[in-house]
Design an enzyme around this catalytic site. Structure first.
Site, PDB file in Angstrom:
ATOM      1  N   GLU A   1       0.832  -1.210   0.000  1.00 21.47           N
ATOM      2  CA  GLU A   1       0.000   0.000   0.000  1.00 21.47           C
ATOM      3  C   GLU A   1       0.867   1.261   0.000  1.00 21.47           C
ATOM      4  OE1 GLU A   1      -2.906  -0.638  -0.782  1.00 21.47           O
ATOM      5  OE2 GLU A   1      -2.785  -2.764  -0.281  1.00 21.47           O
TER       6      GLU A   1
ATOM      7  N   TYR B   1      -1.229  -7.870 -11.126  1.00 21.62           N
ATOM      8  CA  TYR B   1      -0.305  -7.804  -9.996  1.00 21.62           C
ATOM      9  C   TYR B   1       0.996  -8.565 -10.275  1.00 21.62           C
ATOM     10  CZ  TYR B   1      -3.979  -6.055  -6.789  1.00 21.62           C
ATOM     11  OH  TYR B   1      -4.948  -5.307  -6.165  1.00 21.62           O
TER      12      TYR B   1
END
Length: 622
Positions: free
Chosen positions: A309, A395
């Site tokens: 994050e 990803y």
């Protein structure tokens, strides 16, 4: 191979109109006509009505002098009035039309203007069922006394709580005035003041331009504790100390990333620990990452999620995919940077284990999706759900591609290249074509023999993983393979395996390497040795409960039920629901669990579970 080389050259020389990937088929907005440049919110939070109500004031920048319509995205918003003005003149009520609701994209809001006004103000209220908001009763919180509300705007859920241009190609600044009950603390993806008084009246400013999916709000019994001068944790009082301890390396992560890719440009970096119903592991809302409590494992074994994050502060938040077709520009870059942070702080051994586990997951996912969805540069798919792009291709294939480039060019060249990409495209939305052009001019031209254009396009436009992809191996996983084989082949009992020093990564690898099904008594032996049933580690539970169900180890069902009712994170619970839905008995059990769990699930999670159960019920009896 020459055809692939020709394709790259073609992509880099086509006129912009022929190759424009900024176009967003998931939004009604027309940013080529007019764009939002600033948003002003004035909203009241009503927990009894499960509603946000107030106004959104849009500052506009017109691109077409003939345009007289502003088209916005909404979903289930009640629009009561629309006004417009220029400068500080008097507001003038204007006409608007809300189109019929589309199940996936909501309703197009068309505002008709007699002239090109600078500002439009919309009075509205959200629905109690807004897809981007979750409202929790006090009983569903850690403290049990104060209600809780939080948002999840990605991919196209911002439109369910703000009328706007809900596309990553449009960036805007914003301010907000949020009113709550006096005992509730409100936070946003903005300049949260750790010393702000809790008084029910809060103001926020986000001076950096962000796309709509990074709009975020939360309100509840929240307190703050610092990690460093610019980083800290917001959480319920019962959770905050554990979170601060678990995530104490956050400042070190920021410093490592700055040393690699340039300064952190967002002021503070705080973490908001949400209730277990949060549907994702984390959400990279700028200045305030939303984090699931399921990564508070007590041993920092899952803090790579914090690295992920945080990495978004460069890849995604700073440089954003212009449309969801290029999601890999957000998530592939971020997963690569995450691994570099983990390597710098915790060593290459751990970073390699995490790469291996993620790539095993990628290979498993590719077996379930069609070839056309296995490419990094996804084609436009009108009517598709943009969340379909939020998978392992974006990803993990994306990160694998970047690691391939790193190994071919060397870190001494690749690290400055990546920093230059972030610096040169800061606070912009970008496309794959822009990255390919930058790659060709700034890296490939300086070392033409390192990578061919055909190899690049094999990653970008071909399904699967190229045969020349670099392999990552882990000596510690080799030891896990040996231990698993010893047990499966009855050379050792489970209790005699040397597992005392294993980390979460090794346990995940151990379980993922098991046969699809086993005799129930074999699972009894594993459970007696390692106490998997009832584990507090969500990553282990995610693997153990599906294996238990497939193997008819029904003794695990009570703990499985508790896990599914307590946790709302989709990644952790969906594999168990899928295993249950594979049999008639399991489907009935899953349906019972869901009825109990639904009040605590986020709408995003509920939609996923309901779709799975409905599909299973419609299938022929098994």
């Amino acid at each position: 191979m020459r055809c692939l080389s020709f394709l790259l050259a073609l992509l880099l020389t086509l006129p912009a109109t022929a190759q424009d990937r900024h176009a967003d088929e998931h939004s009604y907005a027309q940013p080529d006509q007019v764009r939002i440049r600033d948003l002003g919110l004035d909203l009241a939070v009503d927990f009894d009505k499960r509603q946000l109500a107030g106004t959104a004031t849009l500052q506009l920048e017109w691109a077409n002098e003939a345009a007289r319509e502003l088209v916005l995205d909404t979903r289930d918003l009640a629009i009561s009035k629309v006004e417009a003005r220029t400068g500080k003149r008097k507001w003038r009520e204007v006409e608007f039309a809300l189109a019929e609701r589309d199940e996936r994209f909501g309703s197009k809001l068309t505002i008709t203007l007699p002239r090109q006004y600078e500002q439009v103000r919309i009075a509205y209220a959200t629905s109690p069922q807004a897809s981007g908001l979750q409202w929790l009763a006090p009983s569903m919180t850690s403290g049990g006394k104060t209600p809780f509300m939080f948002s999840q705007s990605q991919a196209i859920h911002a439109r369910s709580w703000v009328p706007l241009q809900d596309t990553p190609s449009v960036r805007f600044t914003y301010t907000a005035c949020i009113r709550t009950p006096a005992e509730v603390m409100a936070l946003m993806s903005a300049d949260n003041d750790p010393a702000a008084p809790r008084d029910g009246d809060y103001t926020f400013t986000m001076p950096q331009a962000i796309p709509s999916y990074l709009m975020a709000i939360a309100a509840g019994d929240l307190v703050f504790k610092p990690i460093s001068g610019r980083a800290g944790v917001w959480a319920e009082p019962q959770v905050v100390d554990k979170a601060v301890k678990e995530f104490e390396d956050t400042e070190k992560m920021i410093a490592v990333t700055e040393s690699l890719y340039g300064p952190y440009r967002w002021g503070r970096y705080d973490l908001l620990i949400l209730p277990p119903s949060f549907p994702f592991g984390g959400m990279e809302n700028p200045r305030l990452s939303f984090i699931t409590p399921t990564v508070i494992a007590g041993d920092q074994s899952l803090v790579s999620l914090i690295a992920h994050e945080l990495a978004h502060s460069w890849s995604g938040n700073l440089v954003t995919n212009a449309s969801w077709k290029d999601m890999w520009l957000n998530e592939g870059f971020t997963s690569y940077v995450e691994n570099r942070i983990v390597e710098a702080l915790y060593g290459k051994e751990r970073a390699d284990m995490e790469f291996v586990n993620s790539r095993n997951g990628l290979k498993a996912e590719m077996a379930q999706i069609p070839p056309e969805q296995q490419v990094l540069m996804l084609p436009a798919r009108v009517g598709s759900d943009p969340e379909d792009a939020l998978g392992a291709i974006a990803y993990d294939k994306g990160a694998w591609f970047l690691q391939f480039l790193e190994l071919r060019f060397g870190r001494e060249a690749f690290d400055p290249f990546l920093r230059a990409w972030f610096d040169g495209h800061a606070f912009q939305s970008a496309t794959s074509e822009q990255f390919l052009a930058f790659l060709k001019s700034e890296l490939m031209a300086k070392n033409p023999s390192a990578v061919t254009e055909a190899e690049v396009m094999a990653w970008m436009t071909a399904p699967g993983i190229p045969d020349f992809a670099p392999a990552t191996e882990s000596p510690r996983f080799a030891a896990v393979d040996a231990a698993r084989a010893d047990w499966l082949e009855d050379r050792k009992a489970a209790r005699d395996l040397k597992t005392a020093a294993w980390t979460t990564q090794e346990w995940v690898y151990f379980l993922e390497g098991m046969p699809e099904t086993m005799a129930p008594e074999r699972l009894v032996e594993l459970d007696q040795a390692f106490r998997f049933t009832g584990t507090g580690n969500g990553e282990i539970a995610q693997r153990w409960y599906p294996l238990s169900e497939r193997s008819q180890y029904f003794e695990a069902r009570p703990a499985m039920s508790l896990f599914l009712r307590k946790i709302g994170r989709r990644k952790l619970i969906m594999p168990t629901y899928e295993a249950l839905a594979a049999t008639a008995d399991g489907l009935a059990f899953a349906s019972q669990i869901y009825l109990m769990a639904k009040p605590g699930y986020h709408p995003i999670t509920s939609a996923s579970v309901e779709a799975l159960l409905a599909k299973a019920k419609a299938a022929p009896a098994q």
